[in-house]
Structure formats: structure tokens, C-alpha cells
Design a protein around this motif. Sequence first.
Motif, mmCIF file in Angstrom:
data_model
loop_
_atom_site.group_PDB
_atom_site.id
_atom_site.type_symbol
_atom_site.label_atom_id
_atom_site.label_comp_id
_atom_site.label_asym_id
_atom_site.label_seq_id
_atom_site.Cartn_x
_atom_site.Cartn_y
_atom_site.Cartn_z
ATOM 1 N N ASP A 65 -3.186 5.286 9.848
ATOM 2 C CA ASP A 65 -3.597 3.958 9.391
ATOM 3 C C ASP A 65 -2.413 3.163 8.855
ATOM 4 O OD1 ASP A 65 -6.161 4.528 10.105
ATOM 5 O OD2 ASP A 65 -6.915 4.854 8.073
ATOM 6 N N ASN A 66 -1.543 3.827 8.104
ATOM 7 C CA ASN A 66 -0.359 3.145 7.574
ATOM 8 C C ASN A 66 0.576 2.713 8.703
ATOM 9 O OD1 ASN A 66 -1.433 3.769 5.096
ATOM 10 N ND2 ASN A 66 0.453 4.601 4.251
ATOM 11 N N ALA A 67 0.738 3.594 9.708
ATOM 12 C CA ALA A 67 1.617 3.258 10.826
ATOM 13 C C ALA A 67 1.087 2.042 11.578
ATOM 14 C CB ALA A 67 1.736 4.457 11.763
ATOM 15 N N LEU A 72 1.406 -3.835 12.877
ATOM 16 C CA LEU A 72 0.775 -5.156 12.906
ATOM 17 C C LEU A 72 1.479 -6.149 11.984
ATOM 18 C CD1 LEU A 72 -3.004 -4.124 12.957
ATOM 19 C CD2 LEU A 72 -1.628 -4.987 14.862
ATOM 20 N N SER A 73 2.037 -5.627 10.902
ATOM 21 C CA SER A 73 2.736 -6.516 9.967
ATOM 22 C C SER A 73 4.197 -6.703 10.342
ATOM 23 C CB SER A 73 2.644 -5.960 8.549
ATOM 24 O OG SER A 73 3.319 -4.725 8.443
ATOM 25 N N HIS A 74 4.605 -6.071 11.461
ATOM 26 C CA HIS A 74 5.974 -6.162 11.975
ATOM 27 C C HIS A 74 7.003 -5.569 11.003
ATOM 28 C CE1 HIS A 74 4.128 -8.645 14.971
ATOM 29 N NE2 HIS A 74 3.853 -9.611 14.108
ATOM 30 N N GLN A 75 6.545 -4.692 10.090
ATOM 31 C CA GLN A 75 7.493 -4.048 9.187
ATOM 32 C C GLN A 75 8.157 -2.849 9.858
ATOM 33 O OE1 GLN A 75 6.400 -3.534 4.975
ATOM 34 N NE2 GLN A 75 4.436 -4.449 5.472
ATOM 35 N N ASP A 76 7.425 -2.230 10.762
ATOM 36 C CA ASP A 76 7.953 -1.033 11.421
ATOM 37 C C ASP A 76 7.312 -0.930 12.796
ATOM 38 O OD1 ASP A 76 8.996 1.355 12.162
ATOM 39 O OD2 ASP A 76 8.292 2.492 10.433
ATOM 40 N N ALA A 77 8.118 -1.063 13.829
ATOM 41 C CA ALA A 77 7.589 -1.012 15.192
ATOM 42 C C ALA A 77 7.523 0.406 15.738
ATOM 43 C CB ALA A 77 8.460 -1.870 16.117
ATOM 44 N N PHE A 189 -1.574 4.962 -0.482
ATOM 45 C CA PHE A 189 -2.508 3.842 -0.659
ATOM 46 C C PHE A 189 -1.759 2.565 -1.031
ATOM 47 C CE2 PHE A 189 -5.915 1.708 -3.318
ATOM 48 C CZ PHE A 189 -6.633 1.259 -2.228
ATOM 49 N N ALA A 190 -0.742 2.692 -1.870
ATOM 50 C CA ALA A 190 0.062 1.526 -2.258
ATOM 51 C C ALA A 190 0.779 0.952 -1.031
ATOM 52 C CB ALA A 190 1.068 1.912 -3.330
ATOM 53 N N ASN A 191 1.335 1.823 -0.191
ATOM 54 C CA ASN A 191 2.022 1.368 1.023
ATOM 55 C C ASN A 191 1.044 0.711 1.996
ATOM 56 O OD1 ASN A 191 4.465 2.354 0.074
ATOM 57 N ND2 ASN A 191 4.253 4.319 1.118
ATOM 58 N N TYR A 192 -0.153 1.280 2.072
ATOM 59 C CA TYR A 192 -1.174 0.737 2.971
ATOM 60 C C TYR A 192 -1.566 -0.678 2.551
ATOM 61 C CZ TYR A 192 -5.623 0.449 5.518
ATOM 62 O OH TYR A 192 -6.647 0.072 6.343
ATOM 63 N N GLN A 193 -1.789 -0.875 1.255
ATOM 64 C CA GLN A 193 -2.154 -2.210 0.772
ATOM 65 C C GLN A 193 -1.062 -3.226 1.081
ATOM 66 O OE1 GLN A 193 -4.261 -2.272 -3.256
ATOM 67 N NE2 GLN A 193 -3.369 -0.208 -3.249
ATOM 68 N N LEU A 194 0.182 -2.824 0.873
ATOM 69 C CA LEU A 194 1.315 -3.720 1.120
ATOM 70 C C LEU A 194 1.380 -4.105 2.597
ATOM 71 C CD1 LEU A 194 3.846 -5.127 0.003
ATOM 72 C CD2 LEU A 194 5.118 -3.020 0.493
ATOM 73 N N ALA A 195 1.229 -3.109 3.477
ATOM 74 C CA ALA A 195 1.296 -3.368 4.915
ATOM 75 C C ALA A 195 0.138 -4.255 5.366
ATOM 76 C CB ALA A 195 1.288 -2.047 5.685
ATOM 77 N N ILE A 196 -1.075 -3.975 4.883
ATOM 78 C CA ILE A 196 -2.243 -4.783 5.256
ATOM 79 C C ILE A 196 -2.052 -6.234 4.814
ATOM 80 C CG2 ILE A 196 -4.685 -5.208 4.719
ATOM 81 C CD1 ILE A 196 -4.355 -3.035 6.764
ATOM 82 N N LEU A 231 -10.798 -3.596 4.559
ATOM 83 C CA LEU A 231 -10.031 -2.426 4.989
ATOM 84 C C LEU A 231 -9.502 -1.649 3.788
ATOM 85 C CD1 LEU A 231 -7.929 -3.818 7.999
ATOM 86 C CD2 LEU A 231 -9.874 -2.245 8.109
ATOM 87 N N ILE A 232 -8.982 -2.369 2.815
ATOM 88 C CA ILE A 232 -8.438 -1.733 1.616
ATOM 89 C C ILE A 232 -9.537 -1.024 0.834
ATOM 90 C CG2 ILE A 232 -7.364 -2.192 -0.626
ATOM 91 C CD1 ILE A 232 -5.779 -4.440 0.781
ATOM 92 N N LYS A 233 -10.702 -1.692 0.707
ATOM 93 C CA LYS A 233 -11.821 -1.089 -0.023
ATOM 94 C C LYS A 233 -12.344 0.147 0.705
ATOM 95 C CE LYS A 233 -15.085 -1.096 -3.234
ATOM 96 N NZ LYS A 233 -16.050 -0.121 -2.737
#
Length: 294
Positions: A65-67, A72-77, A189-196, A231-233
Motif C-alpha cells: 500500500d505504501n509503495a 501515485l504521489s510521484h515520490q518513488d517510481a 502508517f506515518a509514511n502512508y499518510q504522507l504519501a496519500i 483510505l487513511i481511516k
Amino acid sequence: MKRIKSLIIAAAAIVGISALNSCNNAPYQKTNAKNRMASVTIQALNNMSEIYSQIEDVAITNEFDNALANVLSHQDANYNPVVATNEDLRQKIEIFNLYRIAIHEYTKLTSAESTLKSLSPFSNACGNITAKFKSAQDSTLHEKATVINSYITSQRYNTDKVMNILINLLDDIWQKDSKNWNNMLNESFANYQLAINNIPEESFNEEKLTKYVYQPYDGKTALVEAYKLNLIKERYDYIRGFVNSQDNITTALKYLGEISNALLKARDIEEIDNDISKAEAALQSCNFGQKEQE
């Protein structure tokens, strides 16, 4: 006056008989408490094994999910592959399986109807546990293996003391591992929220969003923000279900440690039985972080 004396003597006799019955029943009450403790410990081991199996699924779900969110956020392809199994987790599950065998032998020794005299089956079962401890990369397990072996190599020893060490060590293992898991889950979870939150609005299709956003919102921006929060919830609820099960097992193990200590010190059986019931209730509340079925 004679009647009063007769009543006093009768009352004293009743009290004496009650005390005698209580004393006579004490060994059976203690044996019953030991067997109940053993049964609840088996249930705790079952739940712990389930958690150790689930944490692999939870960790891999988080990674995927994080990947996806990062792409999608173009932080890491790129997606960095993760391992499918964890050797340390597998080893702990093997230890729990050996614990079940040792507890089975312990209950045969403590049963009131048992005529079993030899400690060898219990000693052998404990020896298999300590051998596994020594192969683990954990200094605490190595130390406890030495302590347990010092008991089981004796011709006669206190089986309750050995069981006490084993039960309290379960709590040590659990506390260390669950702390590591929670640190991992919090970071993930913190990384996931940031990416979303960094996924740009143009990455979403407004028509498709209306099928997934249940709130009565209109306009693409509102739908996108609502979808992100959903998604976050959803991730939070998934993690919390898992963590709640961890907390319940933690509670049960604390009670089991106190129960084992109390049995060694011959404390009040009624209080011990109450603590066993509390441990049972905690274990029955575990749900292992499973997503609710629609």
C-alpha cells in the motif's frame, strides 16, 4: 445457661468442620487452578501464534500500500521487494509449539488423579524448548535456557517453578517483539499518510470517485480529499484491530505471570481463579486485525 453453652459448642463444631473441609479441599482447589492456568496458557500460545503469523501479512500489506501511494504521489517510481517470510517469526512459532507439549506434560503431573511419578517427559519437553532458546539470536533466551536446564537436570525439582519461569518468559518475548511491531506500524502508517496526502488531484478520476466516496460531497476536490481520508481511516482501523489483539494478549500474559507467581506463594485460590477468568476474557476479545466483512 446450658442451652447457650450448647449453642456455642455447636457453632464451634460447625466452624471447625467448615475449616477442615476447606483445608481438605485446598490441594484440589490448587490443582484445579494449575490446570486452568495451563489451559489459558495454551489459549494464549494459540493467539500469539496467530499474531506472529498475521504480522507478516500486515507488514507486507503495509509495504504494498505504501509503495502504491508513493508511486501515485510521484515520490518513488520504484518498488523495493520485501521478503515473504521472517525466520525469527517462524522460530518463535516453533517455540510456542514446543511450549504446548511441555504444558501438556505439566498438566499430567499436576492432575489430582495422576499416578505419574517420572518427571522425564516434562523435563524432555522443557529441554527441547531450551535447545531452541540457545539457537535463537537473543541473549535473554540463552540466559533463561541455562536457568531452566539447571532445574530439569536435577533428579527431583519443583515443576511449578519451571512452569513459572516459562510463563514469565513468554511475557518477555512478547513485550520485546510487540514493541518492535508497533514501532514498525507507527512508522509505516506515518509514511502512508504522507504519501496519500501528496497524491495530486489530477491522478484521480472524478466519475470513479463517486462510486467509492460514501459521503454526500460534490466536486472533484472534495471527493479527492474525502477519498484520501477514507483510505487513511481504513488503514487505521486495520492496524488498530491488530494492535487491540496485541493489547489483549499482553493483558492475559500479565495475569498469567501473576497467577503463576501466586501459586508458588500459595496465595488465595479465589483471587487466583478470578485472575484466570480475567485472562480468559482478554484472550476471547482478540480479533487479529482482520478487516470487517462487507
